[in-house]
Design an enzyme around this catalytic site. Structure first.
Site, PDB file in Angstrom:
ATOM      1  N   TYR A  57      -0.821  29.122  19.626  1.00  0.00           N
ATOM      2  CA  TYR A  57      -2.098  29.816  19.845  1.00  0.00           C
ATOM      3  C   TYR A  57      -2.039  31.255  19.338  1.00  0.00           C
ATOM      4  O   TYR A  57      -3.074  31.906  19.225  1.00  0.00           O
ATOM      5  CB  TYR A  57      -2.466  29.839  21.332  1.00  0.00           C
ATOM      6  CG  TYR A  57      -2.651  28.482  21.975  1.00  0.00           C
ATOM      7  CD1 TYR A  57      -2.737  27.311  21.228  1.00  0.00           C
ATOM      8  CD2 TYR A  57      -2.726  28.373  23.365  1.00  0.00           C
ATOM      9  CE1 TYR A  57      -2.888  26.086  21.833  1.00  0.00           C
ATOM     10  CE2 TYR A  57      -2.890  27.143  23.986  1.00  0.00           C
ATOM     11  CZ  TYR A  57      -2.957  26.005  23.219  1.00  0.00           C
ATOM     12  OH  TYR A  57      -3.111  24.786  23.840  1.00  0.00           O
ATOM     13  N   HIS A 118       5.192  20.885  22.279  1.00  0.00           N
ATOM     14  CA  HIS A 118       3.749  20.808  22.025  1.00  0.00           C
ATOM     15  C   HIS A 118       3.303  19.507  21.365  1.00  0.00           C
ATOM     16  O   HIS A 118       2.246  18.971  21.680  1.00  0.00           O
ATOM     17  CB  HIS A 118       3.316  21.996  21.164  1.00  0.00           C
ATOM     18  CG  HIS A 118       1.874  22.347  21.311  1.00  0.00           C
ATOM     19  ND1 HIS A 118       1.380  23.594  21.012  1.00  0.00           N
ATOM     20  CD2 HIS A 118       0.805  21.628  21.724  1.00  0.00           C
ATOM     21  CE1 HIS A 118       0.071  23.622  21.239  1.00  0.00           C
ATOM     22  NE2 HIS A 118      -0.301  22.438  21.663  1.00  0.00           N
TER      23      HIS A 118
END
Length: 269
Positions: A57, A118
Site C-alpha cells: 500500500y 500478502h
C-alpha cells in the site's frame, strides 16, 4: 467491540478498517502519497482498533504515524500488515528479516499483532524460508500471530505441511460477487479465521435492493446487513470508507441478529 478468538489464543476485533487508499491523492490505490490520513483519524475516532495495512500500500509509515499520534495506547490497537510475495522482499531470509524490521519501524511499534503473506508464494522453498523467518519473529515476541492472504486450500495445505506455527488467518475476498464459501468452510473447520477484504464491494443494484429490504426489518441499511451476515457465520470483516458517517454505521452491527430465513436469502444472492 466484539472479538473472535484466534487459534493462538489471542482475540482479534471482528471489524477492522482497511487503509489501502488512505494518505493518497484522490483516495486512489495508485495515487501519489499526500500524507492525508484524516480518514484513518476519523476511523480511529469512530472506534476502529483493528487497522489493516500492507507494504504494497506504500503507506505503512503514515498509518504508523497516525496511530502513534492518536494518543491512544498501543495495546488498544490490533495492527495487521503484509509482506509482498516479490523477490525484493522474499528472495532470502535476510531480505524477509529486513522487511519485517522495516514494518516495525514504519508502524512505530515494538510488536505487530498479525503479519500476513500478502499473496501466495508459488516456490515452496521461498514460502518455507519466508514462513520460518516469520516464525522466528513470533518466537522473539515481535510478531504476535502470523497468517496469509489470498491463499487457496491447496496452498494452505502445503504451508501446513511444514509450518511449526500454523497460520491463524487467511484474508480473502468475500462479498456477493465472490462469497468464497468453499474456502471459508475449510478455514472454519481448520481453526483458521476467515477475514473478508472488500466485504461491501461488487454489490449489484439488484442485490442492494434485496439487502435493503432485509435491512428494513431491523432498522439497518444494506451494508450493515451484509457485514452482520459475515460476522454471524464466523468471518471477520475489513470494510474501508473515507466517509466518517459510513465508518460509524459500519460499526453499528452488534445490536441485531439476522434470522435463518434472512441468512438463507443472503446466501442465495
Amino acid at each position: 467491540m466484539e472479538t473472535f478468538r484466534l487459534a493462538n489464543g489471542d482475540n482479534i476485533p471482528v471489524i477492522g478498517t482497511g487503509t489501502n487508499t488512505y494518505g493518497k491523492e484522490g483516495n486512489q490505490y495508485n495515487g501519489e502519497l499526500n500524507d492525508d490520513f484524516s480518514a484513518l483519524q476519523s476511523a480511529i475516532k469512530a472506534g476502529y482498533r483493528l487497522i489493516d495495512t500492507a507494504i504494497s500500500y506504500r503507506n505503512e509509515a503514515g498509518v504508523g504515524k497516525t496511530i502513534y499520534e492518536s494518543g491512544i495506547e498501543r495495546k488498544e490497537f490490533y495492527l495487521t500488515t503484509k509482506i509482498p510475495a516479490k523477490e525484493e522482499y522474499i528472495a532470502s531470509k535476510e531480505l524477509v528479516e529486513q522487511t519485517v524490521l522495516q514494518s516495525l519501524e514504519n508502524l512505530k511499534t515494538d510488536y505487530i499483532d498479525l503479519y500476513l503473506i500478502h499473496h501466495p508464494i508459488e516456490d515452496k522453498d521461498q514460502l518455507k524460508q519466508t514462513w520460518e523467518v516469520l516464525e522466528s519473529f513470533v518466537e522473539q515476541g515481535k510478531i504476535k500471530a502470523i497468517g496469509v492472504s489470498n491463499f487457496s486450500i491447496e496452498q494452505l495445505e502445503l504451508l501446513k505441511s511444514f509450518a511449526r506455527i500454523q497460520p491463524v488467518v487467511n484474508q480473502i475476498q468475500s462479498n456477493p460477487h465472490t462469497w468464497n464459501n468453499e474456502i471459508i468452510d475449510y478455514l472454519l473447520k481448520n481453526d483458521i479465521l476467515p477475514e473478508a477484504w472488500s466485504p461491501l464491494n461488487k454489490v449489484t443494484e439488484e442485490q442492494t435492493a434485496k439487502l435493503t429490504e432485509i435491512g428494513e426489518k431491523y432498522g439497518k441499511d444494506w451494508g450493515q446487513v451484509l457485514l452482520r451476515y459475515q460476522i454471524q457465520r464466523g468471518v471477520a470483516v475489513i470494510p474501508k470508507s473515507h466517509n466518517s458517517e459510513h465508518q460509524v454505521s459500519n460499526l453499528e452491527v452488534f445490536d441485531f441478529e439476522l434470522s435463518k430465513e434472512d441468512t438463507t436469502m443472503i446466501e442465495s444472492l
